[in-house]
Scaffold this active site. Structure first.
Site, PDB file in Angstrom:
ATOM      1  N   SER A 101       0.798  -0.972   0.160  1.00  0.00           N
ATOM      2  CA  SER A 101       0.028  -0.253  -0.207  1.00  0.00           C
ATOM      3  C   SER A 101       0.943   1.341  -0.050  1.00  0.00           C
ATOM      4  O   SER A 101       1.352   1.483  -1.174  1.00  0.00           O
ATOM      5  CB  SER A 101      -0.866   0.025   1.140  1.00  0.00           C
ATOM      6  N   HIS A 147       4.042  14.160   5.698  1.00  0.00           N
ATOM      7  CA  HIS A 147       3.950  15.655   5.628  1.00  0.00           C
ATOM      8  C   HIS A 147       4.554  16.491   6.992  1.00  0.00           C
ATOM      9  O   HIS A 147       4.758  16.103   8.091  1.00  0.00           O
ATOM     10  CB  HIS A 147       2.260  16.183   5.665  1.00  0.00           C
ATOM     11  N   CYS A 193      -1.710  -3.142   2.706  1.00  0.00           N
ATOM     12  CA  CYS A 193      -3.188  -4.714   3.168  1.00  0.00           C
ATOM     13  C   CYS A 193      -2.184  -6.479   3.634  1.00  0.00           C
ATOM     14  O   CYS A 193      -1.454  -6.006   3.248  1.00  0.00           O
ATOM     15  CB  CYS A 193      -4.227  -5.064   2.020  1.00  0.00           C
TER      16      CYS A 193
END
Length: 128
Positions: free
Chosen positions: A70, A75, A90
């Site tokens: 995934s 940030h 996943c």
């Protein structure tokens, strides 16, 4: 892709990291942060399939390491010594939870926050 597994569940680990004590370039520049994120993913035995980071001016970075499992997103707000971090994997091809947890903890240690708020979300439970 049919792997023979009957599960598409996963885990999403989310953190807000406050008062990060890491070296400032890690929060400020893409050229410092991006290789650290890629290395951390590989060190957790994740398969990196893409990388996209953006440098803000004068400082700050947003980026994603796309994984076969995934993704990892980050940030930074250097002026506040603040980082948001997402690790989502996943389990379609195998149980990746321990890898995700190892990656998440290693990245939190990398940023060395004085305070971290963490959330764990189970994903795809309907398919489990």
């Amino acid at each position: 892709m049919n792997t023979g597994l009957n599960t598409m569940d996963g885990i999403h680990l989310i953190a807000d990291l406050y008062d990060c004590q890491c070296p400032l370039p890690l929060l400020e520049t893409l050229t410092t942060l991006e290789p650290c994120m890629v290395t951390a993913a590989k060190d957790a035995d994740m398969q990196v399939v893409g990388v996209r980071f953006h440098q803000f001016q004068p400082v700050g970075v947003t980026g994603v390491v796309l994984l076969a499992e995934s993704h990892v997103a980050v940030h930074t707000w250097p002026e506040s010594a603040y980082v948001t971090l997402d690790v989502y994997v996943c389990n379609h091809t195998g149980d990746n939870q321990s890898k995700a947890e190892r990656l998440f903890e290693n990245l939190i240690q990398l940023f060395n926050p004085k305070h971290a708020e963490r959330v764990q979300v189970k994903r795809g439970g309907r398919f489990a």
